[in-house]
Design a protein around this motif. Structure first.
Motif, PDB file in Angstrom:
ATOM      1  N   HIS A   1      -7.918   9.174  -6.172  1.00  0.00           N
ATOM      2  CA  HIS A   1      -7.126   7.945  -6.199  1.00  0.00           C
ATOM      3  C   HIS A   1      -7.750   6.883  -5.299  1.00  0.00           C
ATOM      4  O   HIS A   1      -7.850   5.707  -5.687  1.00  0.00           O
ATOM      5  CB  HIS A   1      -5.692   8.242  -5.742  1.00  0.00           C
ATOM      6  CG  HIS A   1      -4.959   9.194  -6.638  1.00  0.00           C
ATOM      7  ND1 HIS A   1      -4.474   8.818  -7.872  1.00  0.00           N
ATOM      8  CD2 HIS A   1      -4.639  10.494  -6.479  1.00  0.00           C
ATOM      9  CE1 HIS A   1      -3.872   9.856  -8.445  1.00  0.00           C
ATOM     10  NE2 HIS A   1      -3.964  10.878  -7.626  1.00  0.00           N
ATOM     11  N   MET A   2      -8.171   7.277  -4.111  1.00  0.00           N
ATOM     12  CA  MET A   2      -8.782   6.325  -3.196  1.00  0.00           C
ATOM     13  C   MET A   2     -10.118   5.826  -3.739  1.00  0.00           C
ATOM     14  O   MET A   2     -10.440   4.642  -3.620  1.00  0.00           O
ATOM     15  CB  MET A   2      -8.963   6.970  -1.818  1.00  0.00           C
ATOM     16  CG  MET A   2      -7.663   7.264  -1.102  1.00  0.00           C
ATOM     17  SD  MET A   2      -7.934   8.005   0.537  1.00  0.00           S
ATOM     18  CE  MET A   2      -6.248   8.035   1.168  1.00  0.00           C
TER      19      MET A   2
ATOM     20  N   GLU B   1      -3.189   5.282  -0.919  1.00  0.00           N
ATOM     21  CA  GLU B   1      -4.409   4.868  -0.232  1.00  0.00           C
ATOM     22  C   GLU B   1      -4.308   5.026   1.285  1.00  0.00           C
ATOM     23  O   GLU B   1      -5.239   4.679   2.010  1.00  0.00           O
ATOM     24  CB  GLU B   1      -4.774   3.429  -0.578  1.00  0.00           C
ATOM     25  CG  GLU B   1      -3.701   2.392  -0.336  1.00  0.00           C
ATOM     26  CD  GLU B   1      -4.167   0.996  -0.757  1.00  0.00           C
ATOM     27  OE1 GLU B   1      -5.091   0.468  -0.126  1.00  0.00           O
ATOM     28  OE2 GLU B   1      -3.605   0.482  -1.739  1.00  0.00           O
TER      29      GLU B   1
ATOM     30  N   PRO C   1      -0.869   5.089  -6.842  1.00  0.00           N
ATOM     31  CA  PRO C   1      -1.937   5.854  -6.194  1.00  0.00           C
ATOM     32  C   PRO C   1      -1.930   5.670  -4.679  1.00  0.00           C
ATOM     33  O   PRO C   1      -1.891   4.536  -4.191  1.00  0.00           O
ATOM     34  CB  PRO C   1      -3.220   5.283  -6.819  1.00  0.00           C
ATOM     35  CG  PRO C   1      -2.815   3.954  -7.366  1.00  0.00           C
ATOM     36  CD  PRO C   1      -1.387   4.062  -7.760  1.00  0.00           C
TER      37      PRO C   1
ATOM     38  N   ARG D   1     -10.863   1.987  -1.762  1.00  0.00           N
ATOM     39  CA  ARG D   1     -10.627   2.031  -0.321  1.00  0.00           C
ATOM     40  C   ARG D   1      -9.576   3.101  -0.026  1.00  0.00           C
ATOM     41  O   ARG D   1      -8.864   3.552  -0.930  1.00  0.00           O
ATOM     42  CB  ARG D   1     -10.129   0.693   0.216  1.00  0.00           C
ATOM     43  CG  ARG D   1      -8.733   0.305  -0.289  1.00  0.00           C
ATOM     44  CD  ARG D   1      -8.297  -1.026   0.250  1.00  0.00           C
ATOM     45  NE  ARG D   1      -6.950  -1.356  -0.228  1.00  0.00           N
ATOM     46  CZ  ARG D   1      -6.355  -2.525  -0.060  1.00  0.00           C
ATOM     47  NH1 ARG D   1      -7.014  -3.490   0.581  1.00  0.00           N
ATOM     48  NH2 ARG D   1      -5.139  -2.753  -0.521  1.00  0.00           N
ATOM     49  N   GLY D   2      -9.495   3.468   1.226  1.00  0.00           N
ATOM     50  CA  GLY D   2      -8.479   4.438   1.633  1.00  0.00           C
ATOM     51  C   GLY D   2      -8.606   4.742   3.108  1.00  0.00           C
ATOM     52  O   GLY D   2      -9.661   4.521   3.722  1.00  0.00           O
TER      53      GLY D   2
ATOM     54  N   ILE E   1      -9.378   3.212  -6.329  1.00  0.00           N
ATOM     55  CA  ILE E   1      -8.905   1.965  -5.737  1.00  0.00           C
ATOM     56  C   ILE E   1     -10.046   1.222  -5.050  1.00  0.00           C
ATOM     57  O   ILE E   1     -10.097  -0.011  -5.046  1.00  0.00           O
ATOM     58  CB  ILE E   1      -7.781   2.251  -4.712  1.00  0.00           C
ATOM     59  CG1 ILE E   1      -6.552   2.811  -5.412  1.00  0.00           C
ATOM     60  CG2 ILE E   1      -7.406   0.987  -3.932  1.00  0.00           C
ATOM     61  CD1 ILE E   1      -5.514   3.355  -4.457  1.00  0.00           C
TER      62      ILE E   1
ATOM     63  N   ARG F   1       0.839  -1.196   0.000  1.00  0.00           N
ATOM     64  CA  ARG F   1       0.000   0.000   0.000  1.00  0.00           C
ATOM     65  C   ARG F   1       0.882   1.256   0.000  1.00  0.00           C
ATOM     66  O   ARG F   1       1.932   1.299   0.628  1.00  0.00           O
ATOM     67  CB  ARG F   1      -0.931   0.011   1.205  1.00  0.00           C
ATOM     68  CG  ARG F   1      -1.844  -1.213   1.234  1.00  0.00           C
ATOM     69  CD  ARG F   1      -2.913  -1.130   2.291  1.00  0.00           C
ATOM     70  NE  ARG F   1      -3.616  -2.400   2.405  1.00  0.00           N
ATOM     71  CZ  ARG F   1      -4.684  -2.604   3.164  1.00  0.00           C
ATOM     72  NH1 ARG F   1      -5.184  -1.604   3.884  1.00  0.00           N
ATOM     73  NH2 ARG F   1      -5.252  -3.792   3.211  1.00  0.00           N
TER      74      ARG F   1
END
Length: 248
Positions: free
Chosen positions: A124-125, A80, A78, A130-131, A128, A7
């Motif tokens: 970005h999150m 997260e 990216p 999630r973040g 994806i 991550r």
């Protein structure tokens, strides 16, 4: 549950104190970490130690915040995980005398910069799926501290908790979690004068129920927990880590 393998994380204020400790802890858990602060020489040393990426930036320059996220996305991927550890006090004046420039500078660094960084990592999150954003606040945002004037600092830190709750609710549908860690007193470059004064050190001992002196290492566990899957059902919270100071 506590692993962060692969991550991408951003840690601001990473050139010293809690920021450095957080960057090291996230890297030890497997994250690829971009360390952000003003002091490039310190960042390079820390980045080499954790195999991370140094990004020298004065977060008070709000126009640069978006550049940080772009650089991280291009070099590491990216992001997260974001830990907003950068923050400072710019005046020791009592509330009735705080200069407007100092108030403004405090709000820009301690509150506006984390908000803008969150805005810039959001796409970005979301992509994806999630973040985790972890804001570093202070018990000063929850209780007054007698003898240490810090009105604008306290306001900025209380603001982080409000921002945390609002972003958590707005972005929950994207599985983006937003939390705050509010440390109590612990020894660092900034607070070392307190611990070197016998009178101040006794004041801290007297008001901290746990019979120990806090350090940055006592704070990072909460941050790593919030960053990863162990806290997958935790969002919108301010977690106080203060040796019991605010429980009195």
């Amino acid at each position: 549950m506590f692993g962060l393998d692969g991550r991408v994380a951003i840690v601001t204020g990473a050139s010293s104190g809690l920021g450095t400790a957080v960057a090291q802890a996230l890297a030890s858990a497997g994250a690829r970490v971009a360390v952000v602060a003003r002091r490039r020489d310190r960042l390079i040393e820390i980045a080499e130690r954790i195999d991370g990426v140094p990004i020298a930036c004065d977060l008070s320059d709000l126009d640069r915040v978006g550049d940080i996220v772009s650089e991280v996305a291009e070099t590491l991927g990216p992001p997260e995980i974001v830990v907003n550890a950068a923050g400072s006090m710019f005046t020791e004046e009592r509330a009735e005398s705080e200069p407007v420039d100092a108030i403004r500078h405090t709000m820009e660094l301690n509150l506006m910069a984390p908000f803008l960084l969150a805005q810039n990592v959001f796409p970005h999150m979301r992509a994806i799926g999630r973040g985790s954003i972890v804001n570093i606040s202070s018990i000063s945002g929850r209780v007054g501290i007698p003898g240490i004037p810090q009105a604008s600092y306290a306001a900025s830190k209380a603001g982080l908790s409000g921002l945390t709750a609002e972003l958590a609710v707005q972005w929950a549908r994207h599985s983006i979690r937003v939390n705050t860690v509010a440390p109590g007193f612990f020894r660092s470059e900034i607070t070392s004068p307190l611990y070197e004064s016998e009178r101040a050190a006794e004041y801290l001992r007297r008001n901290t129920p746990l019979p120990m002196q806090g350090s940055a290492d006592d704070i990072v566990g909460a941050v790593v927990w919030l960053a990863g899957d162990a806290a997958a059902y935790v969002t919108g919270q301010t977690i106080v880590v203060d040796g019991g100071w605010t429980a009195r």
